[in-house]
Design a protein around this motif. Sequence first.
Motif, mmCIF file in Angstrom:
data_model
loop_
_atom_site.group_PDB
_atom_site.id
_atom_site.type_symbol
_atom_site.label_atom_id
_atom_site.label_comp_id
_atom_site.label_asym_id
_atom_site.label_seq_id
_atom_site.Cartn_x
_atom_site.Cartn_y
_atom_site.Cartn_z
ATOM 1 N N MET A 1 8.796 4.510 8.858
ATOM 2 C CA MET A 1 10.076 3.822 8.656
ATOM 3 C C MET A 1 10.202 3.338 7.216
ATOM 4 S SD MET A 1 12.039 3.469 11.513
ATOM 5 C CE MET A 1 12.830 1.868 11.539
ATOM 6 N N ILE A 2 9.130 2.759 6.695
ATOM 7 C CA ILE A 2 9.126 2.243 5.326
ATOM 8 C C ILE A 2 9.219 3.382 4.323
ATOM 9 C CG2 ILE A 2 7.764 0.976 3.611
ATOM 10 C CD1 ILE A 2 6.541 -0.582 6.004
ATOM 11 N N ILE A 3 8.442 4.437 4.557
ATOM 12 C CA ILE A 3 8.475 5.600 3.664
ATOM 13 C C ILE A 3 9.862 6.227 3.651
ATOM 14 C CG2 ILE A 3 7.632 7.966 3.357
ATOM 15 C CD1 ILE A 3 4.912 7.021 4.352
ATOM 16 N N GLY A 4 10.477 6.352 4.822
ATOM 17 C CA GLY A 4 11.822 6.934 4.918
ATOM 18 C C GLY A 4 12.847 6.124 4.157
ATOM 19 N N GLU A 5 12.735 4.800 4.236
ATOM 20 C CA GLU A 5 13.677 3.922 3.531
ATOM 21 C C GLU A 5 13.540 4.088 2.021
ATOM 22 O OE1 GLU A 5 16.885 1.481 3.931
ATOM 23 O OE2 GLU A 5 15.660 2.232 5.590
ATOM 24 N N SER B 1 0.828 -1.213 0.000
ATOM 25 C CA SER B 1 0.000 0.000 0.000
ATOM 26 C C SER B 1 0.859 1.258 0.000
ATOM 27 C CB SER B 1 -0.928 0.007 1.218
ATOM 28 O OG SER B 1 -0.197 0.135 2.430
ATOM 29 N N ILE B 2 2.016 1.187 0.661
ATOM 30 C CA ILE B 2 2.900 2.363 0.745
ATOM 31 C C ILE B 2 3.585 2.648 -0.580
ATOM 32 C CG2 ILE B 2 5.028 3.242 1.796
ATOM 33 C CD1 ILE B 2 4.128 1.856 4.400
ATOM 34 N N ILE B 3 4.050 1.599 -1.281
ATOM 35 C CA ILE B 3 4.795 1.850 -2.529
ATOM 36 C C ILE B 3 3.891 2.418 -3.620
ATOM 37 C CG2 ILE B 3 6.521 0.080 -2.016
ATOM 38 C CD1 ILE B 3 5.195 -1.728 -4.047
ATOM 39 N N GLN B 4 2.577 2.268 -3.460
ATOM 40 C CA GLN B 4 1.666 2.877 -4.429
ATOM 41 C C GLN B 4 1.749 4.403 -4.387
ATOM 42 O OE1 GLN B 4 -2.316 1.299 -4.159
ATOM 43 N NE2 GLN B 4 -1.590 -0.808 -3.958
ATOM 44 N N ARG B 5 2.196 4.953 -3.257
ATOM 45 C CA ARG B 5 2.349 6.412 -3.149
ATOM 46 C C ARG B 5 3.480 6.920 -4.042
ATOM 47 N NH1 ARG B 5 2.087 7.547 3.408
ATOM 48 N NH2 ARG B 5 0.449 6.017 3.917
ATOM 49 N N PHE B 6 4.378 6.000 -4.424
ATOM 50 C CA PHE B 6 5.546 6.398 -5.216
ATOM 51 C C PHE B 6 5.409 5.936 -6.665
ATOM 52 C CE2 PHE B 6 6.800 6.035 -0.804
ATOM 53 C CZ PHE B 6 7.532 7.193 -0.588
ATOM 54 N N SER B 7 4.174 5.749 -7.112
ATOM 55 C CA SER B 7 3.934 5.251 -8.474
ATOM 56 C C SER B 7 4.442 6.207 -9.544
ATOM 57 C CB SER B 7 2.439 4.992 -8.678
ATOM 58 O OG SER B 7 1.696 6.173 -8.474
ATOM 59 N N SER B 8 4.511 7.496 -9.221
ATOM 60 C CA SER B 8 4.964 8.482 -10.214
ATOM 61 C C SER B 8 6.483 8.644 -10.257
ATOM 62 C CB SER B 8 4.324 9.840 -9.913
ATOM 63 O OG SER B 8 4.722 10.314 -8.632
ATOM 64 N N VAL C 1 1.597 1.896 20.871
ATOM 65 C CA VAL C 1 1.087 2.300 19.561
ATOM 66 C C VAL C 1 1.029 1.069 18.675
ATOM 67 C CG1 VAL C 1 2.010 4.646 19.701
ATOM 68 C CG2 VAL C 1 3.388 2.841 18.676
ATOM 69 N N LYS C 2 0.187 1.125 17.651
ATOM 70 C CA LYS C 2 0.102 0.010 16.720
ATOM 71 C C LYS C 2 1.415 -0.125 15.956
ATOM 72 C CE LYS C 2 -4.813 -0.432 15.667
ATOM 73 N NZ LYS C 2 -5.814 -0.440 14.575
ATOM 74 N N PHE C 3 1.748 -1.345 15.587
ATOM 75 C CA PHE C 3 2.978 -1.562 14.826
ATOM 76 C C PHE C 3 2.933 -0.808 13.509
ATOM 77 C CE2 PHE C 3 5.203 -3.874 11.445
ATOM 78 C CZ PHE C 3 6.512 -3.773 11.910
ATOM 79 N N SER C 4 1.771 -0.828 12.849
ATOM 80 C CA SER C 4 1.654 -0.148 11.553
ATOM 81 C C SER C 4 1.911 1.353 11.684
ATOM 82 C CB SER C 4 0.271 -0.389 10.952
ATOM 83 O OG SER C 4 -0.741 0.069 11.825
ATOM 84 N N THR C 5 1.481 1.937 12.795
ATOM 85 C CA THR C 5 1.699 3.368 13.034
ATOM 86 C C THR C 5 3.186 3.684 13.099
ATOM 87 O OG1 THR C 5 -0.359 3.479 14.286
ATOM 88 C CG2 THR C 5 1.170 5.299 14.573
ATOM 89 N N GLY D 1 12.661 -1.569 4.952
ATOM 90 C CA GLY D 1 12.115 -0.648 5.947
ATOM 91 C C GLY D 1 11.226 -1.367 6.948
ATOM 92 N N LEU D 2 10.453 -2.349 6.455
ATOM 93 C CA LEU D 2 9.589 -3.139 7.333
ATOM 94 C C LEU D 2 10.415 -3.919 8.353
ATOM 95 C CD1 LEU D 2 6.873 -4.465 8.140
ATOM 96 C CD2 LEU D 2 7.262 -6.117 6.285
ATOM 97 N N MET D 3 11.483 -4.544 7.881
ATOM 98 C CA MET D 3 12.335 -5.334 8.786
ATOM 99 C C MET D 3 13.037 -4.450 9.808
ATOM 100 S SD MET D 3 13.880 -8.368 6.349
ATOM 101 C CE MET D 3 14.245 -7.372 4.908
#
Length: 258
Positions: free
Chosen positions: A97-101, A52-59, A88-92, A74-76
């Motif tokens: 972290m994933i976006i930063g990576e 779902s996150i990598i879809q933000r970088f489709s362009s 806090v939730k893990f996803s939060t 980033g997930l690991m």
Amino acid sequence: MAMYKVEICGVNTAKLPLLTDEEKKELFARIQKGDKKAREKFIKGNLRLVLSIIQRFSSSGENIDDLFQIGCIGLMKAIDHFDVTLNVKFSTYAVPMIIGEIRRYLRDNNSIRVSRSIRDTAYKAIYTKELMMKDNDKEPTVEEIAAKLELAPEDIVFALDAIQSPVSLYEPVYAESGDTLYIMDQISDKKNKEDNWIEEISLKAAIDHLSDREHKIINMRYFEGKTQMEVAEEINISQAQVSRLEKKALRSMKNYLR
């Protein structure tokens, strides 16, 4: 980038598992005790988050497989650094972290490196342009944007050009009846014009017309950049002889080219 792709890096994204909150909590407790199988299952159970996150970088134009792999890194990292006591939730915790990576990858993998100050100028110019368009209902000129930011117009143009993505010379710009027109077809070559390459052919023919020794002297003097003394030492004759042979060769070439 094809975001509808089902298989990414050998993973069938249509069949990615989903974990309940209880399963995540139980798996994470096992991960903290060093259970590698639990860690692997936890990663697989969160791959939908990466997707779902990598879809933000489709362009961005980057290959989806590459982005997915970077997102998994980033997930690991998020799994390794997550603190359950934060409440806090893990996803939060994992999402930034994933976006930063991914952003680091895109920045470091950029074919053209642009300094932060130039990027900042470009982004300020874009932001200012949007604000001025809202206020005035018309697109501002570069000069108006520059005046607003108290910068030279040249600096604005340079910064905006610097953040543009490079385009291949073989990028198609027009196609009709099977004939495709590419960017390179629209670029003139001022250096290698017809007159230039005809002159090069003629010059090569004139040099080839020389004797072996004259050919070698001209090549060493005008193509290798050696002095007459260096030429003399290499072919074992005097500098005076090199000078006479060079002049003779140049006269011969001049007569040939007439």
